[in-house]
Design a protein around this motif. Structure first.
Motif, PDB file in Angstrom:
ATOM      1  N   MET A   1      -7.495  20.051 -11.848  1.00 26.43           N
ATOM      2  CA  MET A   1      -6.284  19.239 -11.814  1.00 26.43           C
ATOM      3  C   MET A   1      -6.392  18.178 -10.717  1.00 26.43           C
ATOM      4  O   MET A   1      -6.570  18.500  -9.546  1.00 26.43           O
ATOM      5  N   ILE A   2      -6.271  16.929 -11.126  1.00 26.62           N
ATOM      6  CA  ILE A   2      -6.402  15.802 -10.217  1.00 26.62           C
ATOM      7  C   ILE A   2      -5.127  14.978 -10.278  1.00 26.62           C
ATOM      8  O   ILE A   2      -4.654  14.612 -11.363  1.00 26.62           O
TER       9      ILE A   2
ATOM     10  N   GLU B   1       2.670  37.615 -11.632  1.00 26.64           N
ATOM     11  CA  GLU B   1       2.392  39.054 -11.678  1.00 26.64           C
ATOM     12  C   GLU B   1       1.744  39.447 -13.002  1.00 26.64           C
ATOM     13  O   GLU B   1       2.112  38.974 -14.076  1.00 26.64           O
ATOM     14  N   GLY B   2       0.747  40.332 -12.905  1.00 21.92           N
ATOM     15  CA  GLY B   2       0.067  40.825 -14.087  1.00 21.92           C
ATOM     16  C   GLY B   2      -1.174  40.029 -14.455  1.00 21.92           C
ATOM     17  O   GLY B   2      -1.909  40.424 -15.365  1.00 21.92           O
ATOM     18  N   THR B   3      -1.416  38.920 -13.759  1.00 16.02           N
ATOM     19  CA  THR B   3      -2.625  38.142 -14.043  1.00 16.02           C
ATOM     20  C   THR B   3      -3.798  38.702 -13.247  1.00 16.02           C
ATOM     21  O   THR B   3      -3.617  39.286 -12.185  1.00 16.02           O
ATOM     22  N   PRO B   4      -5.026  38.545 -13.741  1.00 16.01           N
ATOM     23  CA  PRO B   4      -6.190  39.113 -13.050  1.00 16.01           C
ATOM     24  C   PRO B   4      -6.511  38.375 -11.758  1.00 16.01           C
ATOM     25  O   PRO B   4      -6.073  37.247 -11.531  1.00 16.01           O
ATOM     26  N   ALA B   5      -7.278  39.045 -10.894  1.00 19.23           N
ATOM     27  CA  ALA B   5      -7.729  38.435  -9.652  1.00 19.23           C
ATOM     28  C   ALA B   5      -8.519  37.172  -9.967  1.00 19.23           C
ATOM     29  O   ALA B   5      -9.303  37.129 -10.920  1.00 19.23           O
ATOM     30  N   ASP B   6      -8.307  36.135  -9.173  1.00 18.65           N
ATOM     31  CA  ASP B   6      -9.011  34.878  -9.387  1.00 18.65           C
ATOM     32  C   ASP B   6      -9.038  34.093  -8.083  1.00 18.65           C
ATOM     33  O   ASP B   6      -8.712  34.630  -7.020  1.00 18.65           O
ATOM     34  N   THR B   7      -9.424  32.823  -8.163  1.00 17.45           N
ATOM     35  CA  THR B   7      -9.587  31.997  -6.968  1.00 17.45           C
ATOM     36  C   THR B   7      -9.031  30.606  -7.213  1.00 17.45           C
ATOM     37  O   THR B   7      -9.121  30.082  -8.321  1.00 17.45           O
ATOM     38  N   MET B   8      -8.460  29.993  -6.174  1.00 17.21           N
ATOM     39  CA  MET B   8      -8.001  28.620  -6.243  1.00 17.21           C
ATOM     40  C   MET B   8      -8.594  27.833  -5.082  1.00 17.21           C
ATOM     41  O   MET B   8      -8.757  28.358  -3.983  1.00 17.21           O
ATOM     42  N   TYR B   9      -8.949  26.583  -5.338  1.00 15.47           N
ATOM     43  CA  TYR B   9      -9.391  25.667  -4.291  1.00 15.47           C
ATOM     44  C   TYR B   9      -8.433  24.487  -4.266  1.00 15.47           C
ATOM     45  O   TYR B   9      -7.977  24.026  -5.316  1.00 15.47           O
ATOM     46  N   ILE B  10      -8.112  23.995  -3.091  1.00 16.48           N
ATOM     47  CA  ILE B  10      -7.377  22.743  -3.002  1.00 16.48           C
ATOM     48  C   ILE B  10      -8.134  21.805  -2.082  1.00 16.48           C
ATOM     49  O   ILE B  10      -8.856  22.238  -1.178  1.00 16.48           O
ATOM     50  N   GLY B  11      -8.000  20.527  -2.325  1.00 14.12           N
ATOM     51  CA  GLY B  11      -8.721  19.568  -1.510  1.00 14.12           C
ATOM     52  C   GLY B  11      -8.439  18.158  -1.975  1.00 14.12           C
ATOM     53  O   GLY B  11      -7.362  17.871  -2.518  1.00 14.12           O
ATOM     54  N   PHE B  12      -9.432  17.283  -1.792  1.00 14.29           N
ATOM     55  CA  PHE B  12      -9.232  15.873  -2.079  1.00 14.29           C
ATOM     56  C   PHE B  12     -10.493  15.247  -2.667  1.00 14.29           C
ATOM     57  O   PHE B  12     -11.601  15.557  -2.234  1.00 14.29           O
ATOM     58  N   LYS B  13     -10.295  14.359  -3.623  1.00 13.37           N
ATOM     59  CA  LYS B  13     -11.339  13.421  -3.980  1.00 13.37           C
ATOM     60  C   LYS B  13     -11.291  12.299  -2.958  1.00 13.37           C
ATOM     61  O   LYS B  13     -10.203  11.861  -2.550  1.00 13.37           O
ATOM     62  N   ALA B  14     -12.454  11.813  -2.539  1.00 14.52           N
ATOM     63  CA  ALA B  14     -12.521  10.790  -1.497  1.00 14.52           C
ATOM     64  C   ALA B  14     -12.984   9.462  -2.078  1.00 14.52           C
ATOM     65  O   ALA B  14     -13.825   9.422  -2.983  1.00 14.52           O
ATOM     66  N   TYR B  15     -12.455   8.355  -1.528  1.00 19.21           N
ATOM     67  CA  TYR B  15     -12.789   7.014  -1.992  1.00 19.21           C
ATOM     68  C   TYR B  15     -13.013   6.094  -0.793  1.00 19.21           C
ATOM     69  O   TYR B  15     -12.375   6.261   0.251  1.00 19.21           O
ATOM     70  N   ASP B  16     -13.903   5.120  -0.955  1.00 18.59           N
ATOM     71  CA  ASP B  16     -14.156   4.180   0.134  1.00 18.59           C
ATOM     72  C   ASP B  16     -13.121   3.046   0.112  1.00 18.59           C
ATOM     73  O   ASP B  16     -12.187   3.036  -0.706  1.00 18.59           O
TER      74      ASP B  16
ATOM     75  N   VAL C   1      -6.687  20.175  -7.208  1.00 24.22           N
ATOM     76  CA  VAL C   1      -6.475  21.619  -7.277  1.00 24.22           C
ATOM     77  C   VAL C   1      -7.381  22.194  -8.365  1.00 24.22           C
ATOM     78  O   VAL C   1      -7.357  21.728  -9.502  1.00 24.22           O
ATOM     79  N   LEU C   2      -8.183  23.179  -8.003  1.00 26.73           N
ATOM     80  CA  LEU C   2      -8.985  23.909  -8.975  1.00 26.73           C
ATOM     81  C   LEU C   2      -8.330  25.271  -9.158  1.00 26.73           C
ATOM     82  O   LEU C   2      -8.409  26.131  -8.290  1.00 26.73           O
ATOM     83  N   ALA C   3      -7.674  25.454 -10.278  1.00 27.30           N
ATOM     84  CA  ALA C   3      -6.883  26.664 -10.518  1.00 27.30           C
ATOM     85  C   ALA C   3      -7.695  27.702 -11.272  1.00 27.30           C
ATOM     86  O   ALA C   3      -8.454  27.372 -12.180  1.00 27.30           O
ATOM     87  N   ASN C   4      -7.526  28.977 -10.868  1.00 24.73           N
ATOM     88  CA  ASN C   4      -8.147  30.103 -11.576  1.00 24.73           C
ATOM     89  C   ASN C   4      -9.634  29.850 -11.791  1.00 24.73           C
ATOM     90  O   ASN C   4     -10.147  29.944 -12.902  1.00 24.73           O
ATOM     91  N   TRP C   5     -10.315  29.527 -10.700  1.00 28.18           N
ATOM     92  CA  TRP C   5     -11.655  28.950 -10.804  1.00 28.18           C
ATOM     93  C   TRP C   5     -12.749  29.957 -11.139  1.00 28.18           C
ATOM     94  O   TRP C   5     -13.875  29.581 -11.444  1.00 28.18           O
ATOM     95  N   LYS C   6     -12.431  31.229 -11.087  1.00 25.81           N
ATOM     96  CA  LYS C   6     -13.403  32.222 -11.554  1.00 25.81           C
ATOM     97  C   LYS C   6     -13.485  32.245 -13.071  1.00 25.81           C
ATOM     98  O   LYS C   6     -14.372  32.883 -13.635  1.00 25.81           O
ATOM     99  N   GLY C   7     -12.532  31.596 -13.702  1.00 29.32           N
ATOM    100  CA  GLY C   7     -12.608  31.457 -15.147  1.00 29.32           C
ATOM    101  C   GLY C   7     -11.791  32.448 -15.941  1.00 29.32           C
ATOM    102  O   GLY C   7     -11.946  32.549 -17.160  1.00 29.32           O
TER     103      GLY C   7
END
Length: 256
Positions: free
Chosen positions: A50-51, A77-92, A229-235
């Motif tokens: 998600m961008i 609640e009830g969803t499996p274990a997973d991972t999220m990343y947040i950050g930024f795309k960078a531009y000059d 945002v990279l949601a539920n990144w373990k797939g």
């Protein structure tokens, strides 16, 4: 009741001069159909990249400490274990998107091609590979004073390094897209992705943020950013991530 995975708070910042950008509607994001709007929440089901649409100009003097993320991020609640990343795309400054490799040279690797390199070949030959390593990125048009940065003339990562009659042969992961002349200045840069601000693990019984401690400062030459945002990144297809009032806040670098 829902498992709270992470809450980023900005307590104590309210008194500081700040610029605030909200991302609390699907329309604030590229590929807005990836979200479902439920009350005050945005729900992302399954693995999602998600961008945000908004390209944020960073005021002069912005640091990693004055670029903040705020909001509540939690797993339904009830969803499996997973991972999220947040950050930024960078531009000059010209709004060209930058990758980590465009601005992170490896010291002592400046050298030149010792032989012509041809389009379609998967190797280059350089004069000095003493400080070159595998799995990092060659760039062409390099300059000793680093005035070429950000350098977008990247080649594929180095797969192997071996001595040869003309110098050092670097086998690349992919073929060359164009001819490169003997004598062209080259340098090796560190491979990498985006400016990740923090990591979250959605494990049962565990909550909280894992700050990206390797991000000590903003990348060189960053002038604009986009929230990422990279949601539920373990797939996990059944994983669901809820965002409430997500914001990017830039504190005035001059504020005390």
């Amino acid at each position: 009741m829902k498992k709270i995975i992470a809450v980023l708070a900005l307590a104590g910042f309210a008194s500081l001069c700040a610029e605030e950008f909200k991302f609390d509607t699907p329309e604030a994001w590229q590929s807005h159909w990836q979200f479902k709007k439920e009350g005050n929440s945005l729900i992302a089901e399954g693995q999602k990249w998600m961008i945000a649409k908004k390209l944020i100009k960073l005021p002069e003097g912005t640091t990693i400490d004055s670029l903040k993320v705020s909001g509540t991020f939690r797993a339904v609640e009830g969803t499996p274990a997973d991972t999220m990343y947040i950050g930024f795309k960078a531009y000059d400054k010209n709004r060209n998107e930058m990758q980590f490799a465009n601005v992170h040279p490896i010291d002592g690797t400046l050298t030149a091609l010792a032989a012509d390199a041809k389009k379609g070949e998967n190797f280059i030959i350089i004069a000095d590979a003493a400080k070159w390593v595998k799995n990092q990125v060659p760039v062409t048009g390099a300059k000793a004073d680093l005035s070429d940065l950000p350098n977008y003339n990247t080649l594929a990562n180095v797969k192997s390094i071996e001595k040869c009659d003309e110098g050092w042969k670097l086998t690349l992961n992919k073929p060359l897209k164009a001819d490169i002349a003997k004598g062209t200045a080259v340098r090796q840069h560190r491979a990498g992705g985006y400016m990740y601000y923090a990591f979250y693990a959605t494990k049962p019984g565990v909550s909280g943020m894992i700050k990206n401690n390797s991000l000590k400062k903003l990348w060189p030459h960053v002038a604009y950013v986009r929230f990422l945002v990279l949601a539920n990144w373990k797939g996990g297809k059944e994983a669901k991530l809820e965002l409430i009032d997500p914001k990017v806040i830039i504190l005035d670098p001059a504020a005390k």
